[in-house]
Motif scaffolding. Structure first.
Motif, PDB file in Angstrom:
ATOM      1  N   UNK A  76      12.985  12.182  -4.262  1.00  0.00           N
ATOM      2  CA  UNK A  76      12.556  12.859  -3.029  1.00  0.00           C
ATOM      3  C   UNK A  76      11.034  12.844  -2.907  1.00  0.00           C
ATOM      4  N   UNK A  77      10.586  12.885  -1.660  1.00  0.00           N
ATOM      5  CA  UNK A  77       9.140  12.911  -1.386  1.00  0.00           C
ATOM      6  C   UNK A  77       8.868  14.159  -0.536  1.00  0.00           C
ATOM      7  N   UNK A  78       7.802  14.872  -0.853  1.00  0.00           N
ATOM      8  CA  UNK A  78       7.449  16.044  -0.031  1.00  0.00           C
ATOM      9  C   UNK A  78       6.969  15.540   1.328  1.00  0.00           C
TER      10      UNK A  78
ATOM     11  N   UNK B  39       0.820  -1.224   0.000  1.00  0.00           N
ATOM     12  CA  UNK B  39       0.000   0.000   0.000  1.00  0.00           C
ATOM     13  C   UNK B  39       0.850   1.268   0.000  1.00  0.00           C
ATOM     14  N   UNK B  40       2.075   1.208   0.554  1.00  0.00           N
ATOM     15  CA  UNK B  40       2.953   2.389   0.544  1.00  0.00           C
ATOM     16  C   UNK B  40       3.226   2.801  -0.904  1.00  0.00           C
ATOM     17  N   UNK B  41       3.454   1.824  -1.762  1.00  0.00           N
ATOM     18  CA  UNK B  41       3.765   2.109  -3.175  1.00  0.00           C
ATOM     19  C   UNK B  41       2.542   2.667  -3.896  1.00  0.00           C
ATOM     20  N   UNK B  42       1.398   2.108  -3.553  1.00  0.00           N
ATOM     21  CA  UNK B  42       0.164   2.563  -4.197  1.00  0.00           C
ATOM     22  C   UNK B  42      -0.008   4.074  -3.995  1.00  0.00           C
TER      23      UNK B  42
ATOM     24  N   UNK C 222       3.344   0.682  10.051  1.00  0.00           N
ATOM     25  CA  UNK C 222       4.014   1.927  10.460  1.00  0.00           C
ATOM     26  C   UNK C 222       5.533   1.871  10.264  1.00  0.00           C
ATOM     27  N   UNK C 223       5.939   1.540   9.058  1.00  0.00           N
ATOM     28  CA  UNK C 223       7.370   1.363   8.776  1.00  0.00           C
ATOM     29  C   UNK C 223       8.066   2.572   8.127  1.00  0.00           C
TER      30      UNK C 223
ATOM     31  N   UNK D 183       4.536  12.446   2.192  1.00  0.00           N
ATOM     32  CA  UNK D 183       5.070  11.308   2.942  1.00  0.00           C
ATOM     33  C   UNK D 183       4.105  10.881   4.054  1.00  0.00           C
ATOM     34  N   UNK D 184       3.451  11.874   4.657  1.00  0.00           N
ATOM     35  CA  UNK D 184       2.504  11.568   5.738  1.00  0.00           C
ATOM     36  C   UNK D 184       1.491  10.511   5.256  1.00  0.00           C
ATOM     37  N   UNK D 185       1.029  10.690   4.010  1.00  0.00           N
ATOM     38  CA  UNK D 185       0.045   9.739   3.463  1.00  0.00           C
ATOM     39  C   UNK D 185       0.671   8.369   3.188  1.00  0.00           C
ATOM     40  N   UNK D 186       1.951   8.390   2.767  1.00  0.00           N
ATOM     41  CA  UNK D 186       2.647   7.116   2.514  1.00  0.00           C
ATOM     42  C   UNK D 186       2.749   6.348   3.822  1.00  0.00           C
TER      43      UNK D 186
END
Ligand code: SF4
Ligand code: SF4
Length: 244
Positions: A111-113, A82-85, A127-128, A117-120
């Motif tokens: 890079x991720x904003x 789901x993180x990738x999704x 919670x990894x 990232x919060x949503x990822x």
């Protein structure tokens, strides 16, 4: 290379933390300052420099005796991550799912904003994911560089008790199911944590919450409640876009 998996048999874990140190060493991650917080766990949580963390939890059992639960936590390398999704819709290429091994890898070049990232992180049932101030996400890599050279992941190689196991998925599932059968003779509540959804299969003997808040996914399909709700309402959101 075939589809891979870990089998983590917590009944054998002595909390020596060899796996945690081996992970740091192989990934050249800096040490984290230790702090006495009333138990033997250090550091307090996973971070961009701690991909593997042996969690300690002390529970008082009836009669007043303390009981320790050890949980060598890490990314589960989900079958459908789901993180990738979520990440795919935020920063293309930030998370890679290797077809051969099944490893889920955070790409340090993308890079991720922080807001995205919060949503990822929220999407991960375990919670990894963690992120640096510079927007680089990090977590366990399945020791992708080692396994491509035919070596075991560093944590597995170093574990002296047989807790950490790694190999072809079929073999690991077999090993996990056989061990579960054995362990159930003593611990009737023993279970495998989400074995169909993850490539890191934990065997635990008690209520998952005794080990760690995120030991098992809230639901069996490996997505959070929040994501499930989002999916449920997606058709209405799209329809509103079409009408608007
Ligand atoms: S455990 Fe979390 S970070 Fe790891 S693959 Fe699954 S969703 Fe992604
Ligand atoms: S190396 Fe093995 S026995 Fe030691 S803490 Fe890690 S999983 Fe447990």
């Amino acid at each position: 290379m075939a589809d891979k998996s870990f089998f983590i048999d917590t009944t054998k874990c002595t909390a020596c933390r060899g796996c945690q140190i081996a992970c740091k060493q192989w990934n050249k991650n800096p040490g984290t300052k230790t702090l006495q917080r009333g138990n033997h766990q250090n550091p307090a949580d996973l971070s961009t420099s701690t991909f593997k963390l042996v969690r300690f939890n002390e529970i008082e059992i009836p009669g007043g005796e303390p009981k320790w639960y050890f949980f060598p936590d890490q990314c589960r390398h989900c079958m459908s991550p789901p993180c990738k999704e979520v990440a795919d819709g935020k920063a293309k290429g930030a998370i890679i799912h290797d077809e051969k091994t099944g490893a889920v890898i955070f790409n340090p070049k993308v890079k991720m904003k922080q807001g995205d990232f919060k949503e990822v992180r929220e999407a991960c049932p375990y919670d990894i994911p963690r992120i640096s101030g510079a927007g680089i996400m990090a977590k366990c890599t399945m020791c992708f560089d080692r396994i491509n050279e035919g070596m075991l992941p560093a944590c597995v190689k170093t574990c002296p008790t047989g807790t950490m196991n790694f190999g072809d998925r079929d073999a690991m599932l077999n090993m996990a199911n056989k061990r579960l059968e054995e362990v159930k003779k003593v611990y009737k509540d023993a279970m495998l944590a989400n074995p169909d959804d993850v490539r890191v299969i934990f065997l635990i003997t008690d209520d998952p919450k005794n080990y760690h808040k995120f030991a098992v996914a809230e639901n069996t399909i490996g997505i959070t409640r929040k994501m499930a709700l989002k999916r449920l309402f997606q058709p209405f959101t799209s329809l509103r876009h079409m009408i608007g």
